[in-house]
Design an enzyme around this catalytic site. Structure first.
Site, PDB file in Angstrom:
ATOM      1  N   ASP A 111       2.934  -2.959   3.116  1.00 53.77           N
ATOM      2  CA  ASP A 111       3.229  -1.708   3.284  1.00 53.77           C
ATOM      3  C   ASP A 111       2.027  -0.938   3.013  1.00 53.77           C
ATOM      4  OD1 ASP A 111       4.570   0.585   4.534  1.00 53.77           O
ATOM      5  OD2 ASP A 111       6.292  -0.236   4.082  1.00 53.77           O
ATOM      6  N   ASP A 213       2.261   3.158   7.182  1.00 50.70           N
ATOM      7  CA  ASP A 213       3.278   4.162   7.036  1.00 50.70           C
ATOM      8  C   ASP A 213       2.743   5.381   7.671  1.00 50.70           C
ATOM      9  OD1 ASP A 213       5.657   5.234   5.594  1.00 50.70           O
ATOM     10  OD2 ASP A 213       4.230   6.441   4.501  1.00 50.70           O
ATOM     11  N   GLU A 280       3.515   2.569  12.060  1.00 47.78           N
ATOM     12  CA  GLU A 280       4.889   3.472  11.933  1.00 47.78           C
ATOM     13  C   GLU A 280       4.679   4.865  12.664  1.00 47.78           C
ATOM     14  OE1 GLU A 280       8.487   5.461   9.239  1.00 47.78           O
ATOM     15  OE2 GLU A 280       6.420   5.589   8.666  1.00 47.78           O
ATOM     16  N   HIS A 341      14.374   0.629   6.805  1.00 47.19           N
ATOM     17  CA  HIS A 341      14.814   1.278   5.540  1.00 47.19           C
ATOM     18  C   HIS A 341      15.325   3.028   5.409  1.00 47.19           C
ATOM     19  CE1 HIS A 341      10.497   2.014   5.703  1.00 47.19           C
ATOM     20  NE2 HIS A 341      10.627   2.844   5.025  1.00 47.19           N
ATOM     21  N   ASP A 342      14.975   3.389   6.643  1.00 47.63           N
ATOM     22  CA  ASP A 342      14.996   4.707   6.775  1.00 47.63           C
ATOM     23  C   ASP A 342      16.276   5.265   7.669  1.00 47.63           C
ATOM     24  OD1 ASP A 342      12.918   5.478   5.192  1.00 47.63           O
ATOM     25  OD2 ASP A 342      11.396   5.494   7.067  1.00 47.63           O
TER      26      ASP A 342
END
Length: 539
Positions: A111, A213, A280, A341-342
């Site tokens: 990431d 990210d 992302e 994860h969000d």
């Protein structure tokens, strides 16, 4: 109702990159497996579970941030981009994990967090030391407004103003997230060079790719004008949506940066060992497509999050899939995501029965799917007592349901102490049903969610039609979503009942044989409630 989607010629040449037919598996490292008894997952824990991932049938692991961090945002506040946080292990542990994964045929993606660093990063410590420091312009500093207030109306994604006053130097710095996460100034060529070297560092170490990210956040309007107010805003949406992020995100200059990253990835690629970049990007479809770049000069896979929030309706999904396929630029490869994860887990949003249907959809659409750890077990969002809340998102705007802790609960491996995740109390509570919903309980149960995922992933490997084949929607009505996948002589039909009542389905001419069903119900030409099926022509 007929909805057409383009037939797309599959890329099944020997030069097709591995990630086109791959299934990615996201690991939130704090919550996957603890190896040293501190209640926090780590790299050696991941290494101990690699055989599970091989047995599951995934091709690559994406590991959420593992770099040194004060953990204000649990790793998304990076203090050193070229190290490993001691909570997770060491660089030697990472190298060992990478070697062990590669020995099993698994790829590893890291990431990359390029939009912002930690306020404890040496770069920011220098930047805030004085206005004349050489690294002052590595971050975004601005004078106060004429009235002494913040420079503009930009709002942090975690709520509150996106500007923090620095008393020592008499200016504000910008942070799109927490004040402990100051945004880097990507208009500064020195910042750009330093961060691109981070990619080179990890690629040289053998990493197979990166998830980038908040890629669309990385460049801001040079003049920092106010963002327009959002006329549709309601308090339940969270404060960040009070304005439209027109000037603080998705600026045209970001595409050149993505192009630089792509060239580095390509430089480290060889046939069969291609490096992949996944961005992302939470943007509408037409803007998302720009991140593929021109002539494949952008990221390989701008994340497609449409399934996460899609209305769970067959006609809506059919139109969404058709529109997405039609919007792809030449050379663009699709991808699909059900959770991360969000965002709330699929089983929480859709219920246990439709979560099985959703899994079949995710793993049979054309493109590269990403599976979030624990979704293969049918995990639901965990209940986090107020005194156990960790997520700064929830702590800053409590009561709105925006917290991410519920989807980050530890992976339940068995019915033993702490679900086999750790020998100590885990950093977050386990899901309430961990004693019955865990890997050991589901492994040998042919009706389990885990067995369904293993079967789906085995079919993807066995059938080129599912991995790289053409896609065609089949005309259907009501709650049925149906489509065909074809690669040469390999032909597959998928039919999904998104409703709770039986529904007939009109199949293409010919005799069809059932390969897999999400339920034990028989299938002829009518889908049982909540049933999804994968069919193959009778030979």
């Amino acid at each position: 109702m007929s909805i057409s989607a383009p037939d797309v010629t599959p890329d099944v040449t020997p030069n097709a990159p591995w990630w086109r037919s791959a299934v990615l598996y996201q690991i939130y490292p704090r919550s996957f497996q603890d190896s040293d008894g501190d209640g926090i997952g780590d790299l050696n824990g991941i290494a101990a579970r690699l055989d599970y991932l091989v047995d599951l049938g995934v091709d690559a692991i994406w590991i959420s941030p593992i770099f040194p961090s004060p953990m204000a945002d649990f790793g998304y506040d990076v203090e050193d981009y070229c190290g490993i946080d001691p909570r997770f292990g060491t660089l030697a542990d990472f190298d060992a994990l990478l070697a062990a994964a590669h020995a099993r045929g698994l790829k590893i993606l890291l990431d990359f967090v390029p939009n912002h660093s930690s306020d404890q990063h040496p770069w920011f410590r220098e930047s805030r030391a004085s206005r004349t420091n050489p690294k002052r312009d590595w971050y975004l500093w601005r004078d106060a407004a004429p009235d002494g207030g913040v420079p503009n109306n930009w709002i942090s994604d975690f709520g509150g103003p996106a500007w923090e006053w620095d008393e020592a130097t008499g200016q504000y710095y910008y942070h799109a997230f927490l004040k402990e996460q100051p945004d880097l100034n990507w208009r500064n060529p020195d910042v750009r060079a330093a961060m691109l070297d981070v990619l080179r560092f990890w690629f040289a170490r053998g990493v197979d790719g990166f998830r980038i990210d908040v890629l669309w956040h990385m460049v801001k309007h040079a003049d920092f004008p106010d963002n327009p107010l959002n006329p549709a805003w309601h308090v339940s949406m969270g404060e960040m949506h009070r304005v439209l992020q027109r000037h603080s995100t998705d600026q045209p200059e970001v595409h050149a940066i993505a192009g630089d990253m792509r060239r580095i990835a390509d430089d480290y690629s060889t046939p069969g060992e291609e490096r992949v970049l996944i961005g992302e990007i939470y943007l509408p479809l037409e803007r998302l497509m720009h991140y593929y770049g021109q002539d494949e000069s952008g990221v390989h896979l701008p994340f497609n999050f449409q399934l996460i929030d899609a209305r769970w309706d067959a006609r809506t999904l059919a139109q969404m899939i058709a529109d997405y396929e039609a919007a792809l630029p030449p050379g663009g490869w699709p991808n699909w995501v059900l959770g991360n994860h969000d965002r709330p887990r699929s089983a929480t949003k859709r219920g246990a029965e439709q979560a099985r249907v959703a899994a079949m959809l995710l793993l049979t659409l054309r493109g590269t799917p990403t599976l979030y750890y624990g979704d293969e077990l049918g995990l639901e969002d965990a209940v986090i007592p107020p005194d156990r809340v960790q997520d700064p998102r929830e702590l800053r705007e409590p009561g709105l349901g925006l917290g991410r802790d519920p989807v980050r609960a530890p992976m339940p491996w068995d019915a033993g102490a702490h679900a086999g995740f750790s020998t100590a109390e885990p950093w977050l509570p386990l899901g309430a049903d961990w004693r019955t919903r865990n890997v050991a309980a589901e492994r040998d149960d042919p009706a389990s969610m885990l067995s369904l995922h293993r079967a789906l992933l085995a079919l993807r490997r066995r059938h080129p039609a599912l991995g790289v084949g053409q896609f065609r929607l089949i005309e259907a009505e009501g709650d049925v979503l149906a489509y065909e996948r074809v690669c040469g002589d390999d032909r597959i039909v998928v039919a999904l009942n998104l409703g709770a009542t039986p529904h007939p389905v009109i199949l293409p001419p010919g005799a069809w044989r059932l390969l897999l069903s999400t339920t034990p119900d028989p299938f002829t030409d009518t889908l049982a409630p909540n049933q999804g099926v994968i069919l193959q022509p009778e030979r």
